[in-house]
Design a protein around this motif. Structure first.
Motif, PDB file in Angstrom:
ATOM      1  N   ILE A   1     -34.151 -28.033  57.117  1.00  0.00           N
ATOM      2  CA  ILE A   1     -35.458 -29.088  56.510  1.00  0.00           C
ATOM      3  C   ILE A   1     -37.306 -28.362  56.516  1.00  0.00           C
ATOM      4  O   ILE A   1     -38.023 -28.843  55.725  1.00  0.00           O
ATOM      5  N   ALA A   2     -36.878 -27.425  57.691  1.00  0.00           N
ATOM      6  CA  ALA A   2     -38.171 -26.252  56.586  1.00  0.00           C
ATOM      7  C   ALA A   2     -38.147 -26.003  55.398  1.00  0.00           C
ATOM      8  O   ALA A   2     -39.622 -25.733  54.833  1.00  0.00           O
ATOM      9  N   SER A   3     -37.189 -26.125  54.429  1.00  0.00           N
ATOM     10  CA  SER A   3     -37.190 -25.743  53.115  1.00  0.00           C
ATOM     11  C   SER A   3     -37.953 -26.768  52.316  1.00  0.00           C
ATOM     12  O   SER A   3     -39.177 -26.881  51.185  1.00  0.00           O
ATOM     13  N   VAL A   4     -37.271 -28.177  52.985  1.00  0.00           N
ATOM     14  CA  VAL A   4     -38.245 -29.146  52.044  1.00  0.00           C
ATOM     15  C   VAL A   4     -39.506 -29.326  52.313  1.00  0.00           C
ATOM     16  O   VAL A   4     -40.617 -29.759  51.347  1.00  0.00           O
ATOM     17  N   SER A   5     -39.194 -28.927  54.130  1.00  0.00           N
ATOM     18  CA  SER A   5     -41.077 -28.959  54.552  1.00  0.00           C
ATOM     19  C   SER A   5     -42.493 -28.420  53.470  1.00  0.00           C
ATOM     20  O   SER A   5     -42.739 -29.240  52.925  1.00  0.00           O
ATOM     21  N   ASN A   6     -41.290 -27.406  53.379  1.00  0.00           N
ATOM     22  CA  ASN A   6     -42.812 -26.250  52.773  1.00  0.00           C
ATOM     23  C   ASN A   6     -42.438 -26.841  50.642  1.00  0.00           C
ATOM     24  O   ASN A   6     -43.634 -26.745  50.627  1.00  0.00           O
ATOM     25  N   GLU A   7     -41.814 -27.685  50.210  1.00  0.00           N
ATOM     26  CA  GLU A   7     -41.514 -28.129  49.386  1.00  0.00           C
ATOM     27  C   GLU A   7     -42.390 -29.103  48.932  1.00  0.00           C
ATOM     28  O   GLU A   7     -43.568 -29.320  47.854  1.00  0.00           O
ATOM     29  N   ILE A   8     -42.705 -30.107  49.723  1.00  0.00           N
ATOM     30  CA  ILE A   8     -43.745 -31.549  50.314  1.00  0.00           C
ATOM     31  C   ILE A   8     -44.687 -30.596  49.550  1.00  0.00           C
ATOM     32  O   ILE A   8     -45.688 -31.570  49.365  1.00  0.00           O
ATOM     33  N   LEU A   9     -45.545 -30.118  50.844  1.00  0.00           N
ATOM     34  CA  LEU A   9     -46.211 -29.261  50.531  1.00  0.00           C
ATOM     35  C   LEU A   9     -47.075 -28.377  49.702  1.00  0.00           C
ATOM     36  O   LEU A   9     -47.782 -28.887  48.800  1.00  0.00           O
ATOM     37  N   GLU A  10     -45.730 -27.956  48.950  1.00  0.00           N
ATOM     38  CA  GLU A  10     -46.694 -27.096  47.729  1.00  0.00           C
ATOM     39  C   GLU A  10     -47.164 -27.837  47.011  1.00  0.00           C
ATOM     40  O   GLU A  10     -47.361 -27.592  45.887  1.00  0.00           O
ATOM     41  N   ARG A  11     -45.570 -28.813  46.510  1.00  0.00           N
ATOM     42  CA  ARG A  11     -45.884 -30.174  45.333  1.00  0.00           C
ATOM     43  C   ARG A  11     -47.059 -30.641  45.612  1.00  0.00           C
ATOM     44  O   ARG A  11     -47.071 -31.872  44.449  1.00  0.00           O
ATOM     45  N   GLY A  12     -47.251 -31.242  47.191  1.00  0.00           N
ATOM     46  CA  GLY A  12     -47.971 -32.497  47.253  1.00  0.00           C
ATOM     47  C   GLY A  12     -47.727 -33.866  46.966  1.00  0.00           C
ATOM     48  O   GLY A  12     -47.917 -34.422  46.226  1.00  0.00           O
ATOM     49  N   LEU A  13     -45.870 -33.849  47.567  1.00  0.00           N
ATOM     50  CA  LEU A  13     -45.311 -35.138  46.820  1.00  0.00           C
ATOM     51  C   LEU A  13     -45.806 -36.348  48.017  1.00  0.00           C
ATOM     52  O   LEU A  13     -45.595 -35.195  49.390  1.00  0.00           O
ATOM     53  N   VAL A  14     -45.977 -37.167  47.550  1.00  0.00           N
ATOM     54  CA  VAL A  14     -46.678 -38.294  48.633  1.00  0.00           C
ATOM     55  C   VAL A  14     -46.312 -39.494  47.793  1.00  0.00           C
ATOM     56  O   VAL A  14     -46.592 -39.332  46.775  1.00  0.00           O
ATOM     57  N   LYS A  15     -45.574 -40.673  48.942  1.00  0.00           N
ATOM     58  CA  LYS A  15     -45.613 -42.055  47.900  1.00  0.00           C
ATOM     59  C   LYS A  15     -46.555 -42.594  47.918  1.00  0.00           C
ATOM     60  O   LYS A  15     -46.870 -43.426  47.300  1.00  0.00           O
ATOM     61  N   ASN A  16     -47.732 -42.696  49.576  1.00  0.00           N
ATOM     62  CA  ASN A  16     -48.606 -43.676  49.113  1.00  0.00           C
ATOM     63  C   ASN A  16     -49.636 -42.302  49.692  1.00  0.00           C
ATOM     64  O   ASN A  16     -49.665 -42.496  51.410  1.00  0.00           O
ATOM     65  N   VAL A  17     -50.462 -42.067  48.524  1.00  0.00           N
ATOM     66  CA  VAL A  17     -51.695 -41.307  49.272  1.00  0.00           C
ATOM     67  C   VAL A  17     -52.849 -41.824  50.681  1.00  0.00           C
ATOM     68  O   VAL A  17     -52.650 -41.058  51.185  1.00  0.00           O
ATOM     69  N   PRO A  18     -53.336 -43.010  50.462  1.00  0.00           N
ATOM     70  CA  PRO A  18     -54.569 -43.498  51.484  1.00  0.00           C
ATOM     71  C   PRO A  18     -53.512 -43.766  52.330  1.00  0.00           C
ATOM     72  O   PRO A  18     -54.173 -43.230  53.902  1.00  0.00           O
ATOM     73  N   LEU A  19     -52.093 -44.327  53.083  1.00  0.00           N
ATOM     74  CA  LEU A  19     -51.902 -44.020  53.509  1.00  0.00           C
ATOM     75  C   LEU A  19     -51.298 -42.903  54.585  1.00  0.00           C
ATOM     76  O   LEU A  19     -50.909 -42.750  55.964  1.00  0.00           O
ATOM     77  N   LEU A  20     -50.198 -42.246  53.695  1.00  0.00           N
ATOM     78  CA  LEU A  20     -49.508 -40.273  54.640  1.00  0.00           C
ATOM     79  C   LEU A  20     -51.275 -40.001  55.268  1.00  0.00           C
ATOM     80  O   LEU A  20     -51.607 -39.488  56.338  1.00  0.00           O
ATOM     81  N   LYS A  21     -53.474 -40.052  54.504  1.00  0.00           N
ATOM     82  CA  LYS A  21     -53.918 -39.116  55.389  1.00  0.00           C
ATOM     83  C   LYS A  21     -53.973 -40.261  55.965  1.00  0.00           C
ATOM     84  O   LYS A  21     -54.995 -39.113  56.957  1.00  0.00           O
ATOM     85  N   ALA A  22     -54.097 -41.254  56.175  1.00  0.00           N
ATOM     86  CA  ALA A  22     -54.134 -41.927  57.458  1.00  0.00           C
ATOM     87  C   ALA A  22     -53.632 -41.043  58.418  1.00  0.00           C
ATOM     88  O   ALA A  22     -53.991 -41.385  59.673  1.00  0.00           O
ATOM     89  N   SER A  23     -51.988 -42.007  58.679  1.00  0.00           N
ATOM     90  CA  SER A  23     -51.174 -41.568  59.514  1.00  0.00           C
ATOM     91  C   SER A  23     -51.536 -40.096  59.990  1.00  0.00           C
ATOM     92  O   SER A  23     -51.397 -39.624  61.289  1.00  0.00           O
ATOM     93  N   LEU A  24     -51.865 -38.848  59.244  1.00  0.00           N
ATOM     94  CA  LEU A  24     -51.860 -37.360  59.428  1.00  0.00           C
ATOM     95  C   LEU A  24     -53.208 -37.440  60.261  1.00  0.00           C
ATOM     96  O   LEU A  24     -53.422 -36.522  61.389  1.00  0.00           O
ATOM     97  N   LYS A  25     -54.769 -38.266  59.430  1.00  0.00           N
ATOM     98  CA  LYS A  25     -55.845 -37.994  60.573  1.00  0.00           C
ATOM     99  C   LYS A  25     -55.704 -38.655  62.439  1.00  0.00           C
ATOM    100  O   LYS A  25     -55.874 -38.175  62.506  1.00  0.00           O
TER     101      LYS A  25
END
Length: 453
Positions: free
Chosen positions: A234-258
């Motif tokens: 899980i730590a490996s995929v989490s780091n990869e997601i952040l480093e590569r900026g992988l996202v399916k829906n940018v506005p929805l994800l940013k709103a969720s994190l906010k």
């Protein structure tokens, strides 16, 4: 009618009498088979120091009628692979009765008779710890025996899960979880694994050496497997997601994190408020403890009494203070952790750009982790089931075998049927013989009258 004449009548009609008795026995057999039920009974005993006060192991009110709970009954039927019976019908045929020892009953009755009223004595009386469990059915003695045994075993496991170790380990619905964005899916997996680790650590603290006889795993073995999944996959995929900026829906994800960041701040404020309230209470208790000081008394007896009273009050206040301190530390730590979580959510927003970056390989990796988690869940669930069965013996003892008996005594019914049939048959024979003789007498009288005329 003479006895010899009665014997002759019965002998002449013996075949009819035998046929009547046989028919009666046949009808009795049909009635008994149609109405016959079987009752199985066994006894259980609640263990632990809380039981005699009417409390379960967790301090809640002890409710032996939980054995009739729908979930317990359904699991018992499922254990026997029985699906053609309504569990509500089964529940209605289960009877739970408290059992007191003969000595306790006699002592209780004597106390009521000589010293107190019934209501007052009932309040101070120890709660029953022995209970009779009965089950009645028309499906045969074997079924009654098997079902009651399965019911008690399922109830023991249910009792442990509800009152001792509530099983919080749950599977992950892969299809539903994979609908979220990459980061959120990884976050859900992380939260579930951490929760399972904490749960296993809580159990392991009281039974470090326990090992499941079915899976061969100990609780620490499972804990290590979850830690490997968390710290490696899980730590490996989490780091990869952040480093590569992988996202399916940018506005929805940013709103969720906010939103998560804001909620973490609100939760942190609530925890900080609780911590401050406990700090004030601790100060109040500290000031109160200073008041419980006495000087030396000239009377030795009074001095002993004062010392004893002071120690009693001090010990009570000390226990309360210690509890408040532990809760204060917990609330304060939670508040700080939530602030860190909020800062992390804010920082994570900056890792994602303005465009979607979808990666099928990441979908595959997350799906594999979900599958691995669910495999580990199955292993954990089996181990915890074994553990609950092991702990059940420490809380509920099955103190007797199961005895299944016929509710209607067939021997009594058949004996009564034969006696009644013989009696009725003999009465019919006597009545018939007397009727025949009366007819002959009237015939003779009429013949004499006619001849006289």
């Amino acid at each position: 009618m003479l006895v010899s004449e009665l014997g002759n009548c019965i002998y002449r009609c013996r075949r009819h009498l035998a046929a009547f008795v046989a028919l009666s026995i046949l009808l009795c057999s049909i009635f008994v088979n149609f109405k016959q039920t079987y009752t199985a009974e066994t006894y259980i005993k609640y263990l632990g120091e809380n039981a005699i006060y009417g409390n379960a192991v967790d301090g809640s009110h002890l409710n032996p009628y939980e054995i009739k709970n729908s979930l317990v009954v359904k699991k018992a039927l499922l254990e026997l692979n029985i699906e053609d019976i309504n569990h509500e019908e089964v529940r209605r045929n289960i009877t739970v009765t408290p059992v007191y020892s003969t000595d306790e009953e006699e002592m209780h009755e004597s106390w009521i008779e000589n010293f107190s009223t019934y209501d007052e004595t009932e309040e101070n009386r120890d709660a029953p710890i022995y209970y009779s469990i009965k089950f009645e059915t028309d499906r045969g003695a074997k079924f009654a025996d098997r079902f009651l045994n399965a019911l008690v075993e399922e109830y023991r496991a249910y009792y442990v899960e509800k009152h001792a170790y509530n099983n919080n380990v749950m599977p992950i619905p892969e299809k539903a979880v994979m609908q979220f964005d990459y980061f959120e899916t990884a976050d859900i997996l992380k939260s579930k694994v951490k929760s399972n680790i904490e749960y296993l650590q809580a159990i392991e603290s009281s039974d470090f050496n326990y090992r499941s006889p079915e899976t061969g795993y100990s609780l620490s073995d499972l804990e290590n497997k979850y830690k490997t999944l968390l710290e490696k996959d899980i730590a490996s995929v989490s780091n990869e997601i952040l480093e590569r900026g992988l996202v399916k829906n940018v506005p929805l994800l940013k709103a969720s994190l906010k939103t998560k960041s804001e909620n973490a701040i609100l939760s942190s404020d609530r925890e900080a408020s609780k911590a401050l309230s406990h700090k004030e209470l601790m100060q109040t208790y500290s000031n109160k403890n200073k008041e419980y000081t006495w000087g030396t008394s000239e009377d030795e007896t009074n001095q002993v009494r004062e010392d004893t009273e002071r120690d009693r009050i001090y010990n009570r206040e000390e226990m309360t203070y210690d509890k408040l301190m532990l809760e204060y530390v917990e609330y304060a730590a939670n508040s700080k952790d939530l602030i860190i979580d909020s800062n992390n959510y804010d920082a994570h927003i900056s890792y994602f750009g303005e465009e979607n970056k979808i990666d099928s390989a990441m979908d595959k990796k997350l799906s594999e982790i979900c599958a691995e988690y669910n495999e580990l869940y199955e292993l954990t669930q089996t181990t915890l089931d074994d553990y609950n069965n092991y702990k059940a013996a420490h809380y509920i003892s099955h103190i007797s075998g199961i005895c299944a008996e016929e509710s209607m005594g067939e021997v009594i019914y058949y004996t009564a049927t034969i006696i009644i049939a013989l009696g009725l048959g003999i009465l019919v024979i006597i009545f018939n013989d007397l009727s025949r003789k009366r007819k002959i007498w009237w015939f003779c009288v009429c013949q004499d009258i006619l001849m006289t005329i």
